[in-house]
Design a protein around this motif. Structure first.
Motif, PDB file in Angstrom:
ATOM      1  N   GLU A  75       0.812  -1.218   0.000  1.00 34.71           N
ATOM      2  CA  GLU A  75       0.000   0.000   0.000  1.00 34.71           C
ATOM      3  C   GLU A  75       0.845   1.267   0.000  1.00 34.71           C
ATOM      4  O   GLU A  75       0.334   2.346   0.280  1.00 34.71           O
ATOM      5  CB  GLU A  75      -0.930   0.001   1.213  1.00 34.71           C
ATOM      6  N   SER A  76       2.113   1.131  -0.260  1.00 32.46           N
ATOM      7  CA  SER A  76       2.995   2.296  -0.260  1.00 32.46           C
ATOM      8  C   SER A  76       4.143   2.050  -1.225  1.00 32.46           C
ATOM      9  O   SER A  76       4.108   1.111  -2.010  1.00 32.46           O
ATOM     10  CB  SER A  76       3.525   2.564   1.153  1.00 32.46           C
ATOM     11  N   TYR A  77       5.166   2.893  -1.139  1.00 25.33           N
ATOM     12  CA  TYR A  77       6.347   2.772  -1.993  1.00 25.33           C
ATOM     13  C   TYR A  77       7.593   2.824  -1.113  1.00 25.33           C
ATOM     14  O   TYR A  77       7.595   3.461  -0.070  1.00 25.33           O
ATOM     15  CB  TYR A  77       6.395   3.929  -3.000  1.00 25.33           C
ATOM     16  N   LEU A  78       8.625   2.158  -1.548  1.00 24.45           N
ATOM     17  CA  LEU A  78       9.924   2.253  -0.902  1.00 24.45           C
ATOM     18  C   LEU A  78      10.825   3.000  -1.871  1.00 24.45           C
ATOM     19  O   LEU A  78      10.976   2.591  -3.027  1.00 24.45           O
ATOM     20  CB  LEU A  78      10.491   0.869  -0.583  1.00 24.45           C
ATOM     21  N   LEU A  79      11.356   4.138  -1.418  1.00 25.64           N
ATOM     22  CA  LEU A  79      12.197   4.994  -2.255  1.00 25.64           C
ATOM     23  C   LEU A  79      13.647   4.872  -1.840  1.00 25.64           C
ATOM     24  O   LEU A  79      13.963   4.995  -0.657  1.00 25.64           O
ATOM     25  CB  LEU A  79      11.778   6.464  -2.116  1.00 25.64           C
ATOM     26  N   GLY A  80      14.515   4.662  -2.791  1.00 26.07           N
ATOM     27  CA  GLY A  80      15.944   4.675  -2.538  1.00 26.07           C
ATOM     28  C   GLY A  80      16.491   6.038  -2.914  1.00 26.07           C
ATOM     29  O   GLY A  80      16.234   6.538  -4.008  1.00 26.07           O
ATOM     30  N   VAL A  81      17.204   6.657  -1.994  1.00 27.52           N
ATOM     31  CA  VAL A  81      17.769   7.987  -2.211  1.00 27.52           C
ATOM     32  C   VAL A  81      19.283   7.892  -2.138  1.00 27.52           C
ATOM     33  O   VAL A  81      19.834   7.374  -1.164  1.00 27.52           O
ATOM     34  CB  VAL A  81      17.259   8.995  -1.151  1.00 27.52           C
ATOM     35  N   THR A  82      19.951   8.363  -3.164  1.00 30.54           N
ATOM     36  CA  THR A  82      21.409   8.427  -3.179  1.00 30.54           C
ATOM     37  C   THR A  82      21.821   9.817  -2.720  1.00 30.54           C
ATOM     38  O   THR A  82      21.349  10.814  -3.267  1.00 30.54           O
ATOM     39  CB  THR A  82      21.948   8.180  -4.603  1.00 30.54           C
ATOM     40  N   PHE A  83      22.681   9.895  -1.707  1.00 29.20           N
ATOM     41  CA  PHE A  83      23.141  11.198  -1.218  1.00 29.20           C
ATOM     42  C   PHE A  83      24.117  11.810  -2.214  1.00 29.20           C
ATOM     43  O   PHE A  83      24.913  11.120  -2.839  1.00 29.20           O
ATOM     44  CB  PHE A  83      23.832  11.070   0.139  1.00 29.20           C
ATOM     45  N   SER A  84      24.059  13.118  -2.317  1.00 32.73           N
ATOM     46  CA  SER A  84      24.980  13.864  -3.168  1.00 32.73           C
ATOM     47  C   SER A  84      25.289  15.191  -2.491  1.00 32.73           C
ATOM     48  O   SER A  84      24.643  15.568  -1.530  1.00 32.73           O
ATOM     49  CB  SER A  84      24.355  14.107  -4.549  1.00 32.73           C
ATOM     50  N   GLU A  85      26.281  15.859  -2.978  1.00 33.11           N
ATOM     51  CA  GLU A  85      26.631  17.224  -2.547  1.00 33.11           C
ATOM     52  C   GLU A  85      27.227  17.331  -1.152  1.00 33.11           C
ATOM     53  O   GLU A  85      27.873  18.298  -0.861  1.00 33.11           O
ATOM     54  CB  GLU A  85      25.431  18.177  -2.651  1.00 33.11           C
ATOM     55  N   GLN A  86      26.987  16.396  -0.245  1.00 40.28           N
ATOM     56  CA  GLN A  86      27.563  16.498   1.086  1.00 40.28           C
ATOM     57  C   GLN A  86      28.916  15.795   1.122  1.00 40.28           C
ATOM     58  O   GLN A  86      29.150  14.840   0.403  1.00 40.28           O
ATOM     59  CB  GLN A  86      26.658  15.845   2.132  1.00 40.28           C
ATOM     60  N   THR A  87      29.757  16.274   2.002  1.00 38.56           N
ATOM     61  CA  THR A  87      31.041  15.619   2.192  1.00 38.56           C
ATOM     62  C   THR A  87      30.804  14.295   2.911  1.00 38.56           C
ATOM     63  O   THR A  87      29.792  14.129   3.600  1.00 38.56           O
ATOM     64  CB  THR A  87      31.980  16.498   3.056  1.00 38.56           C
ATOM     65  N   PRO A  88      31.726  13.368   2.789  1.00 39.65           N
ATOM     66  CA  PRO A  88      31.574  12.095   3.511  1.00 39.65           C
ATOM     67  C   PRO A  88      31.431  12.297   5.022  1.00 39.65           C
ATOM     68  O   PRO A  88      30.720  11.554   5.679  1.00 39.65           O
ATOM     69  CB  PRO A  88      32.857  11.339   3.170  1.00 39.65           C
ATOM     70  N   GLU A  89      32.067  13.335   5.565  1.00 36.95           N
ATOM     71  CA  GLU A  89      31.984  13.601   7.004  1.00 36.95           C
ATOM     72  C   GLU A  89      30.558  13.966   7.416  1.00 36.95           C
ATOM     73  O   GLU A  89      30.075  13.529   8.462  1.00 36.95           O
ATOM     74  CB  GLU A  89      32.951  14.716   7.415  1.00 36.95           C
ATOM     75  N   LEU A  90      29.878  14.789   6.619  1.00 32.82           N
ATOM     76  CA  LEU A  90      28.499  15.169   6.944  1.00 32.82           C
ATOM     77  C   LEU A  90      27.559  13.979   6.832  1.00 32.82           C
ATOM     78  O   LEU A  90      26.671  13.796   7.664  1.00 32.82           O
ATOM     79  CB  LEU A  90      28.022  16.303   6.039  1.00 32.82           C
ATOM     80  N   ARG A  91      27.755  13.154   5.817  1.00 30.87           N
ATOM     81  CA  ARG A  91      26.925  11.957   5.676  1.00 30.87           C
ATOM     82  C   ARG A  91      27.186  11.005   6.842  1.00 30.87           C
ATOM     83  O   ARG A  91      26.248  10.433   7.407  1.00 30.87           O
ATOM     84  CB  ARG A  91      27.202  11.263   4.351  1.00 30.87           C
ATOM     85  N   ALA A  92      28.449  10.847   7.240  1.00 29.55           N
ATOM     86  CA  ALA A  92      28.788   9.976   8.364  1.00 29.55           C
ATOM     87  C   ALA A  92      28.153  10.494   9.652  1.00 29.55           C
ATOM     88  O   ALA A  92      27.668   9.712  10.474  1.00 29.55           O
ATOM     89  CB  ALA A  92      30.305   9.870   8.510  1.00 29.55           C
ATOM     90  N   HIS A  93      28.134  11.807   9.830  1.00 26.74           N
ATOM     91  CA  HIS A  93      27.529  12.402  11.024  1.00 26.74           C
ATOM     92  C   HIS A  93      26.035  12.079  11.080  1.00 26.74           C
ATOM     93  O   HIS A  93      25.513  11.708  12.140  1.00 26.74           O
ATOM     94  CB  HIS A  93      27.758  13.919  11.027  1.00 26.74           C
ATOM     95  N   MET A  94      25.353  12.183   9.957  1.00 25.03           N
ATOM     96  CA  MET A  94      23.923  11.892   9.920  1.00 25.03           C
ATOM     97  C   MET A  94      23.664  10.418  10.258  1.00 25.03           C
ATOM     98  O   MET A  94      22.806  10.102  11.082  1.00 25.03           O
ATOM     99  CB  MET A  94      23.337  12.226   8.557  1.00 25.03           C
ATOM    100  N   VAL A  95      24.410   9.518   9.661  1.00 23.87           N
ATOM    101  CA  VAL A  95      24.250   8.088   9.929  1.00 23.87           C
ATOM    102  C   VAL A  95      24.552   7.795  11.394  1.00 23.87           C
ATOM    103  O   VAL A  95      23.819   7.055  12.060  1.00 23.87           O
ATOM    104  CB  VAL A  95      25.148   7.252   8.993  1.00 23.87           C
ATOM    105  N   GLU A  96      25.611   8.395  11.921  1.00 22.13           N
ATOM    106  CA  GLU A  96      25.982   8.185  13.318  1.00 22.13           C
ATOM    107  C   GLU A  96      24.867   8.643  14.257  1.00 22.13           C
ATOM    108  O   GLU A  96      24.542   7.950  15.230  1.00 22.13           O
ATOM    109  CB  GLU A  96      27.270   8.951  13.625  1.00 22.13           C
ATOM    110  N   GLN A  97      24.261   9.795  13.982  1.00 23.92           N
ATOM    111  CA  GLN A  97      23.193  10.302  14.834  1.00 23.92           C
ATOM    112  C   GLN A  97      21.970   9.383  14.802  1.00 23.92           C
ATOM    113  O   GLN A  97      21.356   9.121  15.830  1.00 23.92           O
ATOM    114  CB  GLN A  97      22.808  11.731  14.432  1.00 23.92           C
TER     115      GLN A  97
END
Length: 138
Positions: A75-97
C-alpha cells in the motif's frame, strides 16, 4: 555486494522535493553513507532531486540527494535515495546520529519494559547530548 553498510531504522523523516514544502512524514527504512531508503505514500520518478531531513534529531541535519529507485509495496512505496553534494563527514555524522538515537531508544525501552513514544525518547537523547557538550559553568 553493497558498497556501504546499511543501518535499519524506523525514524520519521521528511523527504522534500527541492524548492518545495516538506512532504508528509514518512518512515526511514535504512540509512548508509551512500544513501537511504524510506517509505512513502507517493511514488517519485528516478532522478528526482530531494532533501532528506530527520526532524527528531533536533538539528538541521539534512542531506541532498536524488531518487535512485522506487519500488511499489502493498500500500505504499519504498524509495531509494542516493546522497549527493555532502562531504563524507556530513553523511557519516547523519548516519551516526540515527544509529545513536536508535541505540538509545532500544536501551530506554528495555529499561521501561515497554515501547516509549519516539518524541519523548528523542527529547531525552537531545537533552543528554546538550548536557554532555555544554561548557561547564563555575
Amino acid at each position: 555486494m553493497r558498497r556501504f553498510l546499511r543501518h535499519s531504522s524506523n525514524l520519521p523523516v521528511e523527504l522534500r522535493l527541492r524548492r518545495h514544502l516538506p512532504s508528509a512524514s514518512q518512515r526511514l527504512d535504512n540509512i548508509s553513507l551512500g544513501g537511504a531508503a524510506c517509505h512513502s505514500n507517493h511514488p517519485l520518478p528516478q532522478g528526482t532531486p530531494v532533501v532528506l531531513h530527520i526532524p527528531v534529531l533536533g538539528e538541521q541535519i539534512a542531506c541532498h540527494g536524488q531518487v535512485a529507485w522506487c519500488a511499489q509495496q502493498s500500500e505504499s512505496y519504498l524509495l531509494g535515495v542516493t546522497f549527493s553534494e555532502q562531504t563524507p563527514e556530513l553523511r557519516a555524522h547523519m548516519v551516526e546520529q540515527v544509529c545513536n538515537l536508535e541505540h538509545y531508544r532500544r536501551h530506554r525501552e528495555l529499561q521501561a519494559g515497554q515501547a516509549l513514544p519516539l518524541e519523548l525518547v528523542a527529547k531525552e537523547w537531545r537533552e543528554q547530548r546538550l548536557a554532555i557538550f555544554s561548557p561547564s559553568r563555575p
